[in-house]
Design a protein around this motif. Structure first.
Motif, short mmCIF file in Angstrom:
data_model
loop_
_atom_site.label_atom_id
_atom_site.label_comp_id
_atom_site.label_asym_id
_atom_site.label_seq_id
_atom_site.Cartn_x
_atom_site.Cartn_y
_atom_site.Cartn_z
N ASP A 144 -37.21 9.27 19.30
CA ASP A 144 -37.04 9.83 17.96
C ASP A 144 -35.58 10.18 17.77
N VAL A 145 -34.98 9.65 16.72
CA VAL A 145 -33.56 9.83 16.47
C VAL A 145 -33.35 10.58 15.16
N SER A 146 -32.69 11.73 15.24
CA SER A 146 -32.24 12.42 14.03
C SER A 146 -30.82 11.95 13.74
N SER A 147 -30.59 11.55 12.49
CA SER A 147 -29.34 10.88 12.17
C SER A 147 -29.02 11.04 10.70
N ASP A 148 -27.73 10.94 10.36
CA ASP A 148 -27.33 10.83 8.97
C ASP A 148 -26.62 9.50 8.78
N HIS B 279 -35.17 9.67 11.86
CA HIS B 279 -35.50 10.85 11.06
C HIS B 279 -34.25 11.40 10.38
N PRO B 280 -34.40 12.05 9.23
CA PRO B 280 -33.24 12.46 8.44
C PRO B 280 -32.52 13.69 8.98
N SER C 172 -30.73 7.27 0.71
CA SER C 172 -30.82 6.44 1.92
C SER C 172 -31.92 6.94 2.85
N HIS C 173 -32.07 8.25 2.94
CA HIS C 173 -33.13 8.80 3.79
C HIS C 173 -34.52 8.57 3.18
N ARG C 174 -34.60 8.62 1.86
CA ARG C 174 -35.87 8.28 1.23
C ARG C 174 -36.27 6.85 1.55
N GLU D 260 -41.45 14.09 1.51
CA GLU D 260 -41.67 13.54 2.85
C GLU D 260 -40.38 13.62 3.68
N VAL D 261 -39.25 13.37 3.05
CA VAL D 261 -37.98 13.53 3.75
C VAL D 261 -37.81 14.97 4.23
N GLN D 262 -38.17 15.92 3.39
CA GLN D 262 -38.06 17.33 3.76
C GLN D 262 -38.99 17.67 4.91
N GLU D 263 -40.20 17.11 4.88
CA GLU D 263 -41.14 17.33 5.98
C GLU D 263 -40.58 16.78 7.29
N GLU D 264 -40.01 15.57 7.22
CA GLU D 264 -39.40 14.96 8.40
C GLU D 264 -38.24 15.81 8.91
N LEU D 265 -37.45 16.30 7.99
CA LEU D 265 -36.31 17.14 8.34
C LEU D 265 -36.77 18.40 9.06
N ASN D 266 -37.79 19.05 8.51
CA ASN D 266 -38.29 20.28 9.11
C ASN D 266 -38.91 20.03 10.49
N LYS D 267 -39.59 18.90 10.63
CA LYS D 267 -40.30 18.61 11.88
C LYS D 267 -39.36 18.20 12.99
#
Length: 242
Positions: free
Chosen positions: A38-42, A73-74, A131-133, A195-202
Motif C-alpha cells: 500500500d503506497v500513500s503518495s501525491d 492511496h491519496p 488526480s486522486h479521484r 471516497e478519496v477522503q475515506e482513503e486518506l483517513n484510512k
C-alpha cells in the motif's frame, strides 16, 4: 521536492497477526508468497515517482520468489493549492527560497537522470484532488490499471511539463491505460471526493510525508528508498508470514 521526504526505513516488529490475516499474505494463485504493498503518495511529489521506480526494480529482482499487488492511496502535500494552477518554478521559489529551489531542482534532475528520466520543471502545479479521484476510480478496475495510470500521471507531470489539474491531461492518461468512466467522474467535481477522503483517513492520516509504503499491512518504509531496502523488507515480510 524537499529532501526531508527521503526518510529512514522503519521496519517494526508487530505482534503476530491472526491466522486469517497471516494466511491472506502467504501465497498467491501461483504458489509464490504475495507481497501486498500500500503506497500513500501525491501526484506532485517527485520522491513518490523515485520511490515507485525503485520499488519496481526491487519487484523485478524478486519476481521469482514473490507475487506483488501494489495499491495507491491519496496524500495531499499542499491541500490548499489553487485549482487553476501556478507555475512550478514560482511556487517552489516562494516555498523554499531561490537558493534552495535551485539546489533541489539540480538534485532531482540528477536523480531522475539516474533513473533514465528527464526532470521537467516547466508547466504548472496545483491542486491534486482530481488526480486522486481518478486514481481511486482506477482501483475499482484493477490494481494493474491503477498502477499504469499512476505511471502515466507521473510521466506527464514530471517529464512532460503537463499540469496534473488539467482535465484533458487526466482524460488522456485515463484513455491511454483504459480507465472507464473518467469523463463522467471529472464532469462532476463532487463525485468520488468522499471516497478519496475515506482513503486518506484510512491509509494516510498518521503519516507526515510521502511516499510511504506498507508491506503486508505491517512493514513500513518512507521515502525514495533504494531497491535493496525494499527487497530486504520483502524477505522480512515473507519470514513473518511463514
Amino acid at each position: 521536492m524537499p529532501s526531508r521526504l527521503l526518510l529512514s526505513v522503519r521496519i517494526p516488529s508487530p505482534a503476530k497477526p491472526s491466522g486469517l490475516r497471516c494466511t491472506r499474505f502467504m501465497a498467491s494463485d501461483t504458489g509464490k508468497k504475495l507481497m501486498q504493498i500500500d503506497v500513500s503518495s501525491d501526484t506532485v511529489c517527485p520522491w513518490c515517482f523515485v520511490g515507485k521506480k525503485n520499488l519496481e526494480k526491487a519487484m523485478e529482482q524478486s519476481k521469482a520468489k514473490f507475487d506483488f499487488e501494489v495499491r495507491w492511496h491519496p496524500f495531499f502535500l499542499n491541500p490548499d493549492a489553487p485549482k487553476e494552477g501556478i507555475r512550478k518554478s514560482d511556487f517552489y521559489k516562494m516555498k523554499f527560497g531561490p537558493v534552495q529551489f535551485e539546489r533541489a531542482t539540480s538534485r532531482m534532475t540528477e536523480i531522475f537522470q539516474g533513473l533514465g528520466l528527464e526532470y521537467d520543471m516547466s508547466g504548472l502545479t496545483g491542486n491534486t484532488m482530481d488526480s486522486h479521484r481518478l486514481i481511486t476510480l482506477a482501483a475499482h478496475q484493477g490494481y494493474d490499471k491503477q498502477n499504469a495510470l499512476v505511471e502515466e500521471l507521473f510521466q506527464s507531470y514530471f517529464c512532460q511539463g503537463k499540469y496534473i489539474g488539467d482535465k484533458q491531461v487526466l482524460l488522456d492518461a485515463a484513455r491511454k491505460v483504459g480507465i472507464e468512466g473518467a469523463e463522467e467522474l471529472l464532469e462532476d467535481p463532487s463525485r468520488g471526493v468522499d471516497e478519496v477522503q475515506e482513503e486518506l483517513n484510512k491509509h494516510s492520516s498518521g503519516i507526515s510525508g510521502v511516499p510511504h509504503f506498507v508491506i503486508n499491512e505491517k512493514y513500513q518504509l518512507s521515502g525514495g528508498q533504494p531497491p535493496s531496502t525494499f527487497m530486504r523488507a520483502f524477505e522480512m515480510a515473507a519470514k513473518d508470514g511463514a
